[in-house]
Design a protein around this motif. Structure first.
Motif, PDB file in Angstrom:
ATOM      1  N   ASP A  86       9.672   3.668  -1.082  1.00 32.90           N
ATOM      2  CA  ASP A  86      10.305   3.877  -2.388  1.00 32.90           C
ATOM      3  C   ASP A  86      10.781   5.335  -2.526  1.00 32.90           C
ATOM      4  OD1 ASP A  86      10.374   2.320  -5.182  1.00 32.90           O
ATOM      5  OD2 ASP A  86      10.015   4.451  -5.536  1.00 32.90           O
TER       6      ASP A  86
ATOM      7  N   GLY B 163       0.811  -1.220   0.000  1.00 30.24           N
ATOM      8  CA  GLY B 163       0.000   0.000   0.000  1.00 30.24           C
ATOM      9  C   GLY B 163       0.842   1.266   0.000  1.00 30.24           C
ATOM     10  N   ASP B 164       0.330   2.292   0.700  1.00 30.83           N
ATOM     11  CA  ASP B 164       1.016   3.584   0.728  1.00 30.83           C
ATOM     12  C   ASP B 164       2.397   3.485   1.370  1.00 30.83           C
ATOM     13  OD1 ASP B 164      -1.042   4.786  -0.576  1.00 30.83           O
ATOM     14  OD2 ASP B 164      -1.984   5.618   1.227  1.00 30.83           O
TER      15      ASP B 164
ATOM     16  N   LYS C 218       4.603  -1.210 -11.718  1.00 35.70           N
ATOM     17  CA  LYS C 218       5.013  -2.566 -12.129  1.00 35.70           C
ATOM     18  C   LYS C 218       4.144  -3.054 -13.282  1.00 35.70           C
ATOM     19  CE  LYS C 218       6.790  -4.322  -7.782  1.00 35.70           C
ATOM     20  NZ  LYS C 218       6.401  -5.032  -6.568  1.00 35.70           N
TER      21      LYS C 218
ATOM     22  N   ASP D  49      13.226   4.878 -18.065  1.00 33.10           N
ATOM     23  CA  ASP D  49      11.982   5.115 -18.823  1.00 33.10           C
ATOM     24  C   ASP D  49      11.779   6.617 -19.032  1.00 33.10           C
ATOM     25  OD1 ASP D  49      10.847   6.211 -16.563  1.00 33.10           O
ATOM     26  OD2 ASP D  49       9.868   4.369 -15.947  1.00 33.10           O
TER      27      ASP D  49
ATOM     28  N   GLY E  96       9.826   8.901 -17.790  1.00 33.82           N
ATOM     29  CA  GLY E  96       9.727   9.771 -16.611  1.00 33.82           C
ATOM     30  C   GLY E  96      11.114  10.047 -16.032  1.00 33.82           C
ATOM     31  N   GLU E  97      11.906   8.988 -15.931  1.00 33.46           N
ATOM     32  CA  GLU E  97      13.266   9.148 -15.380  1.00 33.46           C
ATOM     33  C   GLU E  97      14.112  10.026 -16.302  1.00 33.46           C
ATOM     34  OE1 GLU E  97      13.689   4.919 -13.023  1.00 33.46           O
ATOM     35  OE2 GLU E  97      13.815   4.949 -15.203  1.00 33.46           O
TER      36      GLU E  97
ATOM     37  N   ILE F  37      13.211  13.617 -15.748  1.00 31.94           N
ATOM     38  CA  ILE F  37      13.836  14.149 -14.526  1.00 31.94           C
ATOM     39  C   ILE F  37      15.318  14.454 -14.799  1.00 31.94           C
ATOM     40  CG2 ILE F  37      14.504  13.599 -12.139  1.00 31.94           C
ATOM     41  CD1 ILE F  37      11.953  11.786 -12.055  1.00 31.94           C
TER      42      ILE F  37
ATOM     43  N   ASN G  45      -1.351   0.839  -5.251  1.00 33.96           N
ATOM     44  CA  ASN G  45      -0.411   1.909  -4.902  1.00 33.96           C
ATOM     45  C   ASN G  45       0.415   2.256  -6.151  1.00 33.96           C
ATOM     46  OD1 ASN G  45       1.474  -0.119  -5.115  1.00 33.96           O
ATOM     47  ND2 ASN G  45       1.931  -0.236  -2.944  1.00 33.96           N
ATOM     48  N   GLN G  46       1.193   3.323  -6.054  1.00 37.45           N
ATOM     49  CA  GLN G  46       1.971   3.762  -7.229  1.00 37.45           C
ATOM     50  C   GLN G  46       2.951   2.679  -7.683  1.00 37.45           C
ATOM     51  OE1 GLN G  46       3.886   7.462  -6.136  1.00 37.45           O
ATOM     52  NE2 GLN G  46       2.148   8.674  -6.847  1.00 37.45           N
ATOM     53  N   THR G  47       3.558   2.006  -6.698  1.00 36.95           N
ATOM     54  CA  THR G  47       4.560   0.977  -7.017  1.00 36.95           C
ATOM     55  C   THR G  47       3.929  -0.150  -7.830  1.00 36.95           C
ATOM     56  OG1 THR G  47       5.602   1.537  -4.921  1.00 36.95           O
ATOM     57  CG2 THR G  47       6.375  -0.473  -5.986  1.00 36.95           C
TER      58      THR G  47
ATOM     59  N   VAL H  92       6.735   0.684 -15.945  1.00 37.52           N
ATOM     60  CA  VAL H  92       7.503   1.934 -15.835  1.00 37.52           C
ATOM     61  C   VAL H  92       7.956   2.072 -14.379  1.00 37.52           C
ATOM     62  CG1 VAL H  92       6.340   3.189 -17.696  1.00 37.52           C
ATOM     63  CG2 VAL H  92       5.390   3.283 -15.392  1.00 37.52           C
ATOM     64  N   SER H  93       8.720   3.135 -14.111  1.00 40.87           N
ATOM     65  CA  SER H  93       9.176   3.352 -12.733  1.00 40.87           C
ATOM     66  C   SER H  93       8.090   4.074 -11.931  1.00 40.87           C
ATOM     67  CB  SER H  93      10.436   4.204 -12.749  1.00 40.87           C
ATOM     68  OG  SER H  93      10.159   5.469 -13.294  1.00 40.87           O
ATOM     69  N   ARG H  94       8.202   3.978 -10.597  1.00 43.24           N
ATOM     70  CA  ARG H  94       7.230   4.688  -9.759  1.00 43.24           C
ATOM     71  C   ARG H  94       7.342   6.198  -9.965  1.00 43.24           C
ATOM     72  NH1 ARG H  94       6.616   7.676  -5.789  1.00 43.24           N
ATOM     73  NH2 ARG H  94       8.870   7.874  -5.586  1.00 43.24           N
ATOM     74  N   GLN H  95       8.587   6.658 -10.249  1.00 41.50           N
ATOM     75  CA  GLN H  95       8.797   8.092 -10.484  1.00 41.50           C
ATOM     76  C   GLN H  95       7.950   8.581 -11.671  1.00 41.50           C
ATOM     77  OE1 GLN H  95      11.297   6.016  -9.778  1.00 41.50           O
ATOM     78  NE2 GLN H  95      12.022   6.883  -7.866  1.00 41.50           N
ATOM     79  N   THR H  96       7.871   7.740 -12.712  1.00 40.30           N
ATOM     80  CA  THR H  96       7.096   8.112 -13.904  1.00 40.30           C
ATOM     81  C   THR H  96       5.612   8.236 -13.556  1.00 40.30           C
ATOM     82  OG1 THR H  96       8.707   7.102 -15.349  1.00 40.30           O
ATOM     83  CG2 THR H  96       6.521   7.385 -16.268  1.00 40.30           C
TER      84      THR H  96
ATOM     85  N   GLU I   4       4.554   1.178   1.030  1.00 43.40           N
ATOM     86  CA  GLU I   4       5.519   0.761   0.001  1.00 43.40           C
ATOM     87  C   GLU I   4       5.945   1.975  -0.848  1.00 43.40           C
ATOM     88  OE1 GLU I   4       4.005  -2.138  -2.728  1.00 43.40           O
ATOM     89  OE2 GLU I   4       6.009  -2.812  -3.324  1.00 43.40           O
ATOM     90  N   ASP I   5       4.961   2.813  -1.203  1.00 49.12           N
ATOM     91  CA  ASP I   5       5.266   4.030  -1.972  1.00 49.12           C
ATOM     92  C   ASP I   5       6.174   4.963  -1.179  1.00 49.12           C
ATOM     93  OD1 ASP I   5       3.750   3.162  -4.055  1.00 49.12           O
ATOM     94  OD2 ASP I   5       2.035   4.460  -3.655  1.00 49.12           O
TER      95      ASP I   5
ATOM     96  N   ARG J 269      14.197  -3.782 -11.400  1.00 53.08           N
ATOM     97  CA  ARG J 269      14.686  -3.286 -12.686  1.00 53.08           C
ATOM     98  C   ARG J 269      15.905  -4.066 -13.149  1.00 53.08           C
ATOM     99  NH1 ARG J 269      13.170   2.056 -13.278  1.00 53.08           N
ATOM    100  NH2 ARG J 269      14.221   2.016 -15.294  1.00 53.08           N
TER     101      ARG J 269
END
Lengths: 226, 67
Positions: free
Chosen positions: A76, A69-70, B21, A161, A163-164, A167, B15-17, B25-29, A72-73, A142
């Motif tokens: 990360d 859930g949250d 998956k 990817d 998004g990365e 950044i 969740n985002q993670t 893509v990555s969670r950042q994306t 884990e986010d 990854r």
């Protein structure tokens, strides 16, 4: 108010350089404080290395936890920020250690101090190489390239990817602009320093000019060939 | 462009993670798209649309000025 503030800062800087140029008696006591600088830089580098090692250990420990859930986010996000902090700290430690060795050699410092700064540099090099090995704890799912691979940086960029890359592009572009601006300011500063102290910084000015031309040429050639 | 990703994640208890998956893509994306700081590529938009079982234009809402 903002204009007044900018005028005030400009007047202070201009006044300082005017005083220095007219007075012509300004020198930085670099030789007098070289030992103190070496000790301070070495202590800073050591603490930054310890901070980096502690951060890497914390990242590994957090990665072993099973969360969902949250939480884990949040884990990360925390790991990503911690990893960035560790990378910055270890790079800063390496730069400080190398600067310490340079100061020691230029000022012919005491041999034990030079040896300590060399040991600090080796320690900083080892610590600065460690974050890439811990990347798998930040990105466990990854398929990232091995840090020992040839063209590691290119492979890492390919593995990222969109998004990365977004950044990284934002970060690198601001760094590119900042580097150009700071190097230009450094040239101006060295010119004033040379005039004020009578100690020629012409070699540094030439090297920085070459670096500026090189990075701008590299950038322009990369974008114009597309 | 507005996105309904956060709302749809809450609906599907993802969740985002986990969404990252599944969307490969990555969670950042995901975080960037969710914060409306990145317009995703078509392939990622399609993957997200399949995960939530919603049409793309029901997830990514464009204003008149965007088009």
């Amino acid at each position: 108010m903002k204009v007044l503030k900018q005028l005030g800062i400009g007047a202070l800087i201009g006044g300082f350089f005017g005083y220095v140029l007219v007075g012509g008696s300004f020198t930085l006591p670099t030789y007098d404080i070289s030992t103190e600088l070496m000790v301070i830089f070495t202590i800073f580098a050591f603490f930054l290395c310890i901070f980096s090692l502690a951060g890497l250990t914390a990242i590994k420990k957090k990665a072993a936890q099973t969360l969902s859930g949250d939480e884990e986010d949040l884990r990360d996000e925390w790991s990503y920020k911690k990893y960035s902090d560790v990378s910055l700290a270890s790079t800063t430690a390496l730069v400080l250690s190398i600067a310490t060795v340079c100061i020691g050699i230029i000022t012919e410092a005491l041999i034990p101090l030079v040896i300590v700064s060399l040991v600090s540099t080796i320690f900083s090099v080892i610590v600065s190489l460690m974050p890439s090995k811990y990347m798998r704890y930040v990105y466990p799912d990854r398929n990232l390239p091995n840090p020992n691979d040839k063209n590691y940086m290119s492979k890492l960029l390919e593995a990222s990817d969109e998004g990365e890359r977004h950044i990284m592009l934002n970060g690198l572009y601001s760094v590119y602009n900042l580097t150009s601006l700071l190097l230009l300011l450094a040239i101006v500063l060295f010119m004033f320093y040379s005039v004020a102290t009578g100690e020629s910084q012409l070699f540094s000015i030439l090297v920085i000019s070459l670096i500026l031309i090189s990075i701008n040429t590299q950038y322009i050639f990369k974008i114009r060939s597309k | 462009m507005r996105t309904r990703i956060k709302e749809l994640r809450a609906r599907d208890q993802l969740n985002q993670t986990e969404l990252a998956k599944r969307a490969k893509v990555s969670r950042q994306t995901i975080s960037l798209i969710e914060r409306e700081e990145l317009v995703p590529s078509l392939i990622i938009a399609v993957r997200i649309s399949k995960i939530f079982n919603e049409p793309i234009d029901n997830i990514f809402i464009f204003e008149e000025d965007d088009l």
